[in-house]
Design an enzyme around this catalytic site. Sequence first.
Site, PDB file in Angstrom:
ATOM      1  N   GLU A 274       0.825  -1.207   0.000  1.00 35.50           N
ATOM      2  CA  GLU A 274       0.000   0.000   0.000  1.00 35.50           C
ATOM      3  C   GLU A 274       0.866   1.267   0.000  1.00 35.50           C
ATOM      4  O   GLU A 274       0.439   2.320  -0.467  1.00 35.50           O
ATOM      5  CB  GLU A 274      -0.944  -0.003   1.219  1.00 35.50           C
ATOM      6  CG  GLU A 274      -2.360   0.402   0.858  1.00 35.50           C
ATOM      7  CD  GLU A 274      -3.367   0.244   1.995  1.00 35.50           C
ATOM      8  OE1 GLU A 274      -2.992   0.249   3.176  1.00 35.50           O
ATOM      9  OE2 GLU A 274      -4.560   0.121   1.685  1.00 35.50           O
ATOM     10  N   HIS A 295       7.070 -27.401  -0.904  1.00 39.55           N
ATOM     11  CA  HIS A 295       6.381 -28.512  -1.554  1.00 39.55           C
ATOM     12  C   HIS A 295       5.206 -28.032  -2.401  1.00 39.55           C
ATOM     13  O   HIS A 295       4.353 -28.814  -2.791  1.00 39.55           O
ATOM     14  CB  HIS A 295       5.917 -29.523  -0.500  1.00 39.55           C
ATOM     15  CG  HIS A 295       7.086 -30.110   0.240  1.00 39.55           C
ATOM     16  ND1 HIS A 295       7.631 -31.333  -0.064  1.00 39.55           N
ATOM     17  CD2 HIS A 295       7.851 -29.590   1.232  1.00 39.55           C
ATOM     18  CE1 HIS A 295       8.676 -31.559   0.726  1.00 39.55           C
ATOM     19  NE2 HIS A 295       8.824 -30.514   1.523  1.00 39.55           N
ATOM     20  N   LYS A 409     -14.008   1.031  -4.116  1.00 42.22           N
ATOM     21  CA  LYS A 409     -15.045   1.569  -3.205  1.00 42.22           C
ATOM     22  C   LYS A 409     -16.072   2.367  -3.998  1.00 42.22           C
ATOM     23  O   LYS A 409     -17.280   2.224  -3.801  1.00 42.22           O
ATOM     24  CB  LYS A 409     -14.406   2.494  -2.165  1.00 42.22           C
ATOM     25  CG  LYS A 409     -13.628   1.783  -1.088  1.00 42.22           C
ATOM     26  CD  LYS A 409     -13.269   2.792   0.003  1.00 42.22           C
ATOM     27  CE  LYS A 409     -12.219   2.257   0.935  1.00 42.22           C
ATOM     28  NZ  LYS A 409     -11.696   3.278   1.833  1.00 42.22           N
TER      29      LYS A 409
HETATM   30  O1  PA5 Z   1      -3.161   1.534   5.943  1.00 41.67           O
HETATM   31  C1  PA5 Z   1      -4.220   2.088   5.725  1.00 41.67           C
HETATM   32  O2  PA5 Z   1      -4.356   3.304   5.838  1.00 41.67           O
HETATM   33  C2  PA5 Z   1      -5.449   1.297   5.327  1.00 41.67           C
HETATM   34  O3  PA5 Z   1      -5.134  -0.051   5.157  1.00 41.67           O
HETATM   35  C3  PA5 Z   1      -6.532   1.418   6.390  1.00 41.67           C
HETATM   36  O4  PA5 Z   1      -6.021   0.989   7.615  1.00 41.67           O
HETATM   37  C4  PA5 Z   1      -7.768   0.611   6.033  1.00 41.67           C
HETATM   38  O5  PA5 Z   1      -8.246   0.992   4.767  1.00 41.67           O
HETATM   39  C5  PA5 Z   1      -8.860   0.811   7.056  1.00 41.67           C
HETATM   40  O6  PA5 Z   1      -9.203   2.139   7.182  1.00 41.67           O
HETATM   41  P1  PA5 Z   1      -9.989   2.692   8.438  1.00 41.67           P
HETATM   42  O7  PA5 Z   1      -9.145   2.507   9.635  1.00 41.67           O
HETATM   43  O8  PA5 Z   1     -10.245   4.123   8.118  1.00 41.67           O
HETATM   44  O9  PA5 Z   1     -11.252   1.891   8.539  1.00 41.67           O
END
Ligand code: PA5
Length: 436
Positions: A274, A295, A409
Amino acid sequence: MISLKINQDLQLKAMSSCNKEDALHLIRRDASGNDFLGWMDLPQAITEKEICKIQQVANRLRRLADMVIVVGIGGSYLGARAVISAIRGELNEDKPEVIYAGHQLSQDYMHALLQQMEQKDYAIIVISKSGTTTEPAVAFRLLKQHCETKYGKAGAKERVVCITDAKKGALKSLANNEGYDTFVIPDDIGGRYSVLTPVGLLPIAAAGCDIQQLVQGAVDMKIALSHLDDSNIALQYAAMRNYFLQQGKNIEVMASFDSRFYYFIEWWKQLYGESEGKEGKGLFPAGLLYTTDLHSMGQYMQEGQRLFFETFLSLKHSNHTCEVPYDEANLDGLNFLSGKTLDDINHEAEKATILAHEQGGVPTVKLEIEAMNEYHLGQLIYFFEYACGLSAYMLKVNPFNQPGVEAYKNNMFALLQKPGYEDKYEQIQAAIKNLL
Ligand code: PA5
């Protein structure tokens, strides 16, 4: 302390080819994303008082519950799961058990969880920085209703804890309305860098793990990384990753010979995927567990396309000893191993794999921790976060945003006809029809 073992020739090439000037943005705090650097100071910034409060609430949940349900997705749950599963292991019967929800939308998973909630006493920790993420919000609506039916509003107040933004978001308003205990995710810390905030610390403490040791490990790693010279292992790791990417190795495989690292590797995948995977750039982070995957994917690793390099996440000492017994009849022919521990065998398997993969054209490096405990996991967490910031800035991307996550989303909201998305419904439906 963690050690990073990189072949010296590779280290020299990586260090001389890497873009140190760009990595320095992390230290100078002068590039895009610099409003999300709170995690850098976190291990020292978190106060004794905050840790005490987290521990107190965790103790209350431990007293009330046989099962703690952690509701969250992505950075809001993976860090806690990484630490808890590494400390407890797969076959534990530790109480309270920790179950996760809101990290996916499987209906049958939710059904099974709701059934378990009939049988067991439980507590709920719901985590969302934005307070509006669909998966945890939907899960929490179901769990909250169950909790209020089972324990009443007053009982639910004791058993539900929310971790969210200080001021905004639906979860914040809901928590205020219901009078739930609340912890804050600081504005300047993004989800995947939040393990050392209540996001990670409360579930980890509720599982009975030692959060002080976790934080101490991170403090010591922060100190160890304070000079950004060529001996800095986070800089070495970041430089090496970028060097391999330049060489056309587009995938980093994080491999471990200890299955307790499974969720730690999941956390690492999220952190790097990410943070770096944007603007058409970034290594693809993948994970394998050996010897299990030798394996299955072992064949590909040895002889498939040479797309990757491999980082071995290695454990020096297990916490317990298990020795192969001597057997008079020796029908299985294993007496050559008698007296050896499983660690002895596993470590030789690791060396054998590293050599085989190197000889098969997969460059390898090794990151080793002394023992599987909170202190060393705290070191590892800070190390990976810091190296990720350096690595992403070397790649010239902002490590702290995730604009790409919005694409699915927006489509999903249009398809579900969320208020505000109605006008996109027809268009998205038509586009989907062409595909599926
Ligand atoms: O690292 C990040 O920012 C994302 O993975 C969020 O943690 C994830 O999308 C969840 O978001 P939120 O905490 O707003 O529900």
